[in-house]
Design an enzyme around this catalytic site. Structure first.
Site, mmCIF file in Angstrom:
data_model
loop_
_atom_site.group_PDB
_atom_site.id
_atom_site.type_symbol
_atom_site.label_atom_id
_atom_site.label_comp_id
_atom_site.label_asym_id
_atom_site.label_seq_id
_atom_site.Cartn_x
_atom_site.Cartn_y
_atom_site.Cartn_z
ATOM 1 N N SER A 109 19.858 60.876 65.371
ATOM 2 C CA SER A 109 19.588 59.554 65.951
ATOM 3 C C SER A 109 20.322 59.505 67.282
ATOM 4 C CB SER A 109 20.046 58.439 65.001
ATOM 5 O OG SER A 109 21.392 58.629 64.623
ATOM 6 N N ASP A 146 35.053 44.295 69.806
ATOM 7 C CA ASP A 146 36.420 44.390 70.325
ATOM 8 C C ASP A 146 36.979 43.001 70.591
ATOM 9 O OD1 ASP A 146 36.938 47.146 70.311
ATOM 10 O OD2 ASP A 146 35.643 47.406 72.070
ATOM 11 N N HIS A 183 22.349 46.927 67.995
ATOM 12 C CA HIS A 183 23.758 46.648 67.709
ATOM 13 C C HIS A 183 23.997 45.142 67.886
ATOM 14 C CE1 HIS A 183 25.591 50.887 68.411
ATOM 15 N NE2 HIS A 183 24.291 51.006 68.173
ATOM 16 N N ARG A 233 32.180 44.121 64.140
ATOM 17 C CA ARG A 233 33.013 42.970 64.488
ATOM 18 C C ARG A 233 33.046 42.797 65.989
ATOM 19 N NH1 ARG A 233 39.413 43.244 64.721
ATOM 20 N NH2 ARG A 233 38.712 44.361 66.587
ATOM 21 N N ALA A 270 33.759 35.892 60.768
ATOM 22 C CA ALA A 270 35.150 36.319 60.992
ATOM 23 C C ALA A 270 35.302 37.832 60.943
ATOM 24 C CB ALA A 270 36.049 35.665 59.957
ATOM 25 N N HIS A 321 24.501 61.555 64.815
ATOM 26 C CA HIS A 321 24.182 60.437 65.732
ATOM 27 C C HIS A 321 24.770 60.821 67.092
ATOM 28 C CE1 HIS A 321 23.341 56.260 66.806
ATOM 29 N NE2 HIS A 321 24.523 56.200 67.370
ATOM 30 N N LYS A 364 32.208 46.274 53.714
ATOM 31 C CA LYS A 364 30.920 46.287 54.423
ATOM 32 C C LYS A 364 29.815 46.861 53.526
ATOM 33 C CE LYS A 364 32.714 48.415 58.157
ATOM 34 N NZ LYS A 364 32.941 48.874 59.554
ATOM 35 N N TYR A 373 35.681 55.088 60.963
ATOM 36 C CA TYR A 373 36.691 55.614 61.892
ATOM 37 C C TYR A 373 37.457 56.797 61.296
ATOM 38 C CZ TYR A 373 35.582 51.513 64.577
ATOM 39 O OH TYR A 373 34.882 50.582 65.311
ATOM 40 N N GLU A 387 22.011 57.029 70.508
ATOM 41 C CA GLU A 387 22.480 55.709 70.960
ATOM 42 C C GLU A 387 22.303 55.590 72.476
ATOM 43 O OE1 GLU A 387 26.304 53.979 69.514
ATOM 44 O OE2 GLU A 387 26.763 53.892 71.657
ATOM 45 N N ARG A 424 21.619 59.776 78.828
ATOM 46 C CA ARG A 424 21.211 61.022 79.477
ATOM 47 C C ARG A 424 20.622 61.959 78.443
ATOM 48 N NH1 ARG A 424 25.705 62.606 83.845
ATOM 49 N NH2 ARG A 424 24.389 64.445 83.846
ATOM 50 N N PHE A 432 37.927 56.653 78.157
ATOM 51 C CA PHE A 432 37.187 55.695 77.354
ATOM 52 C C PHE A 432 37.424 55.905 75.851
ATOM 53 C CE2 PHE A 432 33.052 55.197 75.136
ATOM 54 C CZ PHE A 432 32.972 53.812 75.172
HETATM 55 P P1 FAD Z 1 35.537 46.659 61.479
HETATM 56 O O1 FAD Z 1 34.884 47.776 60.750
HETATM 57 O O2 FAD Z 1 35.265 45.310 61.047
HETATM 58 O O3 FAD Z 1 37.084 46.892 61.492
HETATM 59 C C1 FAD Z 1 37.614 48.139 61.897
HETATM 60 C C2 FAD Z 1 39.021 48.262 61.388
HETATM 61 O O4 FAD Z 1 39.883 47.402 62.089
HETATM 62 C C3 FAD Z 1 39.109 47.882 59.931
HETATM 63 O O5 FAD Z 1 39.137 49.020 59.173
HETATM 64 C C4 FAD Z 1 40.351 47.066 59.806
HETATM 65 O O6 FAD Z 1 41.330 47.808 59.147
HETATM 66 C C5 FAD Z 1 40.778 46.802 61.216
HETATM 67 N N1 FAD Z 1 40.742 45.387 61.475
HETATM 68 C C6 FAD Z 1 39.654 44.643 61.706
HETATM 69 N N2 FAD Z 1 40.021 43.376 61.931
HETATM 70 C C7 FAD Z 1 41.364 43.355 61.855
HETATM 71 C C8 FAD Z 1 42.326 42.350 62.014
HETATM 72 N N3 FAD Z 1 41.986 41.104 62.317
HETATM 73 N N4 FAD Z 1 43.625 42.690 61.859
HETATM 74 C C9 FAD Z 1 43.988 43.951 61.561
HETATM 75 N N5 FAD Z 1 43.101 44.942 61.415
HETATM 76 C C10 FAD Z 1 41.821 44.647 61.552
HETATM 77 N N6 FAD Z 1 31.386 47.474 70.252
HETATM 78 C C11 FAD Z 1 30.599 46.619 70.956
HETATM 79 O O7 FAD Z 1 31.095 45.671 71.560
HETATM 80 N N7 FAD Z 1 29.242 46.799 71.026
HETATM 81 C C12 FAD Z 1 28.624 47.807 70.373
HETATM 82 O O8 FAD Z 1 27.400 47.949 70.453
HETATM 83 C C13 FAD Z 1 29.423 48.711 69.613
HETATM 84 N N8 FAD Z 1 28.860 49.722 68.911
HETATM 85 C C14 FAD Z 1 29.644 50.534 68.146
HETATM 86 C C15 FAD Z 1 29.034 51.531 67.359
HETATM 87 C C16 FAD Z 1 29.805 52.373 66.580
HETATM 88 C C17 FAD Z 1 29.115 53.434 65.756
HETATM 89 C C18 FAD Z 1 31.224 52.242 66.563
HETATM 90 C C19 FAD Z 1 32.065 53.176 65.749
HETATM 91 C C20 FAD Z 1 31.821 51.240 67.319
HETATM 92 C C21 FAD Z 1 31.061 50.389 68.111
HETATM 93 N N9 FAD Z 1 31.626 49.356 68.854
HETATM 94 C C22 FAD Z 1 30.835 48.509 69.581
HETATM 95 C C23 FAD Z 1 33.092 49.201 68.891
HETATM 96 C C24 FAD Z 1 33.591 48.196 67.861
HETATM 97 O O9 FAD Z 1 33.071 46.925 68.143
HETATM 98 C C25 FAD Z 1 35.110 48.171 67.935
HETATM 99 O O10 FAD Z 1 35.658 49.374 67.493
HETATM 100 C C26 FAD Z 1 35.772 46.982 67.267
HETATM 101 O O11 FAD Z 1 37.128 46.940 67.653
HETATM 102 C C27 FAD Z 1 35.737 47.004 65.756
HETATM 103 O O12 FAD Z 1 34.506 46.603 65.284
HETATM 104 P P2 FAD Z 1 34.034 47.219 63.858
HETATM 105 O O13 FAD Z 1 32.850 46.537 63.377
HETATM 106 O O14 FAD Z 1 34.018 48.672 63.972
HETATM 107 O O15 FAD Z 1 35.298 46.769 63.017
#
Ligand code: FAD
Length: 304
Positions: free
Chosen positions: A21, A115, A83, A113, A132, A276, A175, A155, A23, A282, A226
């Site tokens: 796949s 960043d 996404h 979630r 949340a 993936h 999840k 991760y 991205e 590119r 990055f």
């Molecule tokens: P989650 O899976 O919800 O959390 C990740 C980890 O962070 C958890 O295991 C938990 O232990 C810890 N955590 C979460 N919340 C808290 C908290 N409040 N306090 C302490 N620990 C906490 N970002 C974008 O903006 N747009 C995108 O399109 C995008 N695509 C992505 C695709 C992939 C495959 C990946 C791996 C990342 C992507 N991201 C994207 C980045 C992602 O949004 C960030 O890494 C973000 O910080 C965490 O979101 P998540 O859904 O991975 O987190």
């Protein structure tokens, strides 16, 4: 059907053709849009399982992500995955985005979630009326649209905000319990980290595919900055391979392809059959790496 040749000639039995796949990120300018579509045209005949389009930090690309996804649906036979993050929007707004996607025929969302609104490294604060956590977002999508497949992040080096692997895998488990059926990993360069993570995940009874996220580094310096910010370690041996190539884009490209191809072939040797690719919009490196995995464009002849 994708034409395949045996992926490795090291005496191992021929493996099933890998699933791939891709991205993409939504283009900002007309020029970037043209370039993305050349990339899509080049990669589409490799018949990816799906192609995903990212959602900018803080929801900044909401419309552009939607427009890119809608164009993929209307102009190609590819399966798009949109996404979506929880950041900066109330539940109702997020639900509307999902509804719009469903209306145009999207059946796959990568739910995240996102960043922290203040940037990586600052404390995360969600929208007061928002979802949340990523697990809540997954549940929200699946409850209203059971026909939408939801993928999530994973991760191998744990998320930088996680207190440890246990907490990190707790989140993955939540999840999955909420309805996610696939996890795509953050980019990693050391396969051992992926396999160790996989062992931890399986030991917790989580059975969904954990698809490795592979990033060929077109521009090493930029990519290193990055990915490091996102918590991925870059082994010294990789940095050494790019030494002295700052002004030599052609050689950098060959080196980047060789490193990523080596990584996927080693994963493949150990039974990984789904990849993936973070394409950075590119085609060239990803096309070459897919070729080395034995994947040929649809309609191309297999070598005799
Ligand atoms: P989650 O899976 O919800 O959390 C990740 C980890 O962070 C958890 O295991 C938990 O232990 C810890 N955590 C979460 N919340 C808290 C908290 N409040 N306090 C302490 N620990 C906490 N970002 C974008 O903006 N747009 C995108 O399109 C995008 N695509 C992505 C695709 C992939 C495959 C990946 C791996 C990342 C992507 N991201 C994207 C980045 C992602 O949004 C960030 O890494 C973000 O910080 C965490 O979101 P998540 O859904 O991975 O987190």
């Amino acid at each position: 059907m994708t034409e395949v040749t045996p992926p490795l000639s090291d005496g191992h039995r021929a493996l099933k053709s890998p699933d791939i796949s891709f991205e993409f990120f939504p283009p900002k300018t007309e020029e970037m849009e043209r370039s993305l579509w050349e990339t899509i045209k080049r990669l589409a005949p490799l018949l990816p399982n799906f192609v995903s389009v990212t959602y900018g930090a803080g929801g900044s690309t909401r419309e552009r992500t939607h427009a890119t996804i809608a164009r993929i649906l209307s102009e190609t036979t590819l399966t798009p995955a949109a996404h979506l993050t929880c950041v900066g929007a109330a539940r109702g707004e997020i639900d509307d985005i999902v509804c719009r996607y469903h209306d145009v025929g999207v059946r796959h969302i990568v739910a995240l979630r996102g960043d922290p609104p203040g940037g990586i490294g600052t404390p995360y604060s969600g929208h007061p009326q928002g979802y949340a956590t990523s697990a809540e977002l997954v549940a929200g999508i699946r409850k209203r649209y059971p026909d939408i497949e939801v993928s999530v992040s994973a991760y191998p080096e744990k998320h930088p905000e996680s207190s440890g692997f246990d907490a990190d895998i707790d989140m993955l488990e939540a999840k999955v319990d909420a309805g996610a059926t696939r996890a795509i990993t953050q980019v990693f360069f050391d396969n051992d980290l992926y396999f160790r993570y996989l062992d931890r995940v399986r030991a917790r009874g989580i059975a969904i595919p954990i698809v490795p996220g592979i990033m060929p580094m077109h521009n090493f310096k930029q990519a290193r900055g990055f990915v490091t910010r996102a918590g991925t370690s870059v082994p010294d041996w990789i940095a050494e391979k790019f030494e002295g190539l700052d002004d030599d884009a052609e050689t950098r490209k060959l080196v980047a392809a060789t490193i990523a191809a080596g990584q996927v072939q080693k994963l493949r040797k150990h039974g990984v059959d789904t990849f993936h690719f973070y394409t950075m919009n590119r085609a060239d490196l990803v096309f070459a790496i897919s070729h080395l995995l034995g994947i040929r464009p649809h309609g191309a002849q297999k070598a005799a």
